[in-house]
Motif scaffolding. Structure first.
Motif, PDB file in Angstrom:
ATOM      1  N   UNK A  75       0.810  -1.186  -0.163  1.00 29.97           N
ATOM      2  CA  UNK A  75      -0.027   0.007  -0.055  1.00 29.97           C
ATOM      3  C   UNK A  75       0.877   1.125   0.073  1.00 29.97           C
ATOM      4  N   UNK A  76       0.703   2.300  -0.839  1.00 33.56           N
ATOM      5  CA  UNK A  76       1.197   3.234  -1.055  1.00 33.56           C
ATOM      6  C   UNK A  76       0.546   4.556  -0.726  1.00 33.56           C
ATOM      7  N   UNK A  77       0.975   5.545  -0.004  1.00 34.05           N
ATOM      8  CA  UNK A  77       0.128   6.652   0.438  1.00 34.05           C
ATOM      9  C   UNK A  77       1.429   7.863   0.205  1.00 34.05           C
ATOM     10  N   UNK A  78       0.762   8.817  -0.767  1.00 34.11           N
ATOM     11  CA  UNK A  78       1.596   9.868  -0.857  1.00 34.11           C
ATOM     12  C   UNK A  78       0.820  11.276  -0.234  1.00 34.11           C
ATOM     13  N   UNK A  79       1.620  11.967   0.197  1.00 37.99           N
ATOM     14  CA  UNK A  79       1.019  13.445   0.842  1.00 37.99           C
ATOM     15  C   UNK A  79       2.199  14.355   0.991  1.00 37.99           C
ATOM     16  N   UNK A  80       2.236  15.484   0.856  1.00 33.80           N
ATOM     17  CA  UNK A  80       3.307  16.720   1.046  1.00 33.80           C
ATOM     18  C   UNK A  80       2.664  16.947   2.646  1.00 33.80           C
ATOM     19  N   UNK A  81       3.469  16.784   3.452  1.00 33.05           N
ATOM     20  CA  UNK A  81       3.076  16.859   4.892  1.00 33.05           C
ATOM     21  C   UNK A  81       3.392  18.372   5.441  1.00 33.05           C
ATOM     22  N   UNK A  82       4.058  19.151   4.443  1.00 29.08           N
ATOM     23  CA  UNK A  82       4.530  20.602   4.747  1.00 29.08           C
ATOM     24  C   UNK A  82       3.471  21.464   4.428  1.00 29.08           C
TER      25      UNK A  82
END
Length: 227
Positions: A75-82
C-alpha cells in the motif's frame, strides 16, 4: 510551472480530473489529503523488489512515499506534509511508481483503497475534544479544528460533528467510510441487500447516509462535490 505551484496543495477536483483523464494516474485514488493505491505483489519477495524500486524513484523525484508492505500487497500513500495535502510532487512520484510497477508486471488495485474515520456527534466540541486527543494520543489536525489525527501512524481520524443537545440513547458515534467515487454504488447495493436502508442521499455525491437493520448509521463519503 513555478516552484510555488509545485508545492501548492491541490484541490480534490484538480487531482480527480487528472485521474479521470488517464494522465498516468489511473492506479491512484485521491482521498482528501492523500493520494493512495495498493499493488497486488503476489508474494513478499516481489513486494520487497517493488519497495526497492520505489525507493529509487523517490530519490530521483526528491519526495518520500509512505509504504505499508504486507505478504501479498504494498500500500502506497503520498502526501506533502508541509502543506498537509497532495501537491505536484506527489503526482510526479505517483506516475513514477506506477511506471516501475508496470515494468515489474505488478498491477495496482485502487478499488482496495479506503479510509475509515470516526465521527462523534456533540453540541460542543471544545468540551470533549481535549479528552479524546489525550486518551487516543492523537494531535490536532493541521488544517481543521474539528478533528484529531494520528499524524505519526495510521489510526482512524476522529472528528466532531456539531449536533443539537440531546438526551441519550440517541446515537452519538457513527462511522464515515471514505471510498473512491465508483465504489459508492456497489457498496450501497451490498448494504441494502444485507438488510440495511438508505437514510438520505440529499448530499450525494459528497456523502450518503445508510443505516443497519437496528438503525445504526454510517456515511459513505467521497471527495466529489466538495470544492
Amino acid at each position: 510551472m513555478t516552484s510555488t505551484d509545485e508545492g501548492r496543495a491541490l484541490r480534490f477536483s484538480e487531482v480527480q480530473a487528472e485521474v479521470e483523464a488517464g494522465e498516468g494516474l489511473a492506479d491512484w485514488r485521491m482521498m482528501f489529503q492523500t493520494l493512495e493505491t495498493r499493488f497486488a505483489t503476489g508474494d513478499f519477495a516481489r513486494g520487497l523488489e517493488l519497495v526497492a524500486r520505489v525507493g529509487g524513484v523517490a530519490g530521483e523525484v526528491g519526495h518520500t512515499p509512505e509504504l505499508d508492505l504486507r505478504a501479498t500487497t504494498l500500500h502506497v500513500r503520498l502526501i506533502s506534509r508541509d502543506v498537509f495535502g497532495v501537491t505536484r510532487r506527489d503526482l510526479a512520484l505517483a506516475r513514477a511508481i506506477s511506471e516501475v510497477a508496470g515494468e515489474l508486471g505488478i498491477s495496482a488495485d485502487p478499488a482496495a483503497v479506503e479510509i475509515v474515520e470516526l465521527a462523534l456527534d456533540t453540541p460542543e466540541l471544545t468540551e470533549v475534544k481535549p479528552f479524546w486527543r489525550a486518551v487516543l494520543g492523537y494531535s490536532d489536525h493541521p488544517l481543521h479544528d474539528a478533528e484529531v489525527r494520528d499524524l505519526a501512524g495510521n489510526g482512524p481520524a476522529l472528528w466532531f460533528q456539531r449536533t443539537e443537545p440531546h438526551d441519550t440513547p440517541r446515537q452519538r458515534f457513527h462511522l464515515d467510510v471514505r471510498v473512491a467515487p465508483e465504489l459508492v454504488a456497489p457498496r450501497t447495493e451490498a448494504a441494502l441487500a444485507a438488510g440495511g436502508r438508505l437514510v438520505s442521499d440529499e448530499h450525494a455525491p459528497a456523502f450518503i447516509v445508510l443505516a443497519d437493520p437496528q438503525g445504526n448509521q454510517v456515511c459513505l463519503t467521497t471527495g466529489l462535490g466538495r470544492d
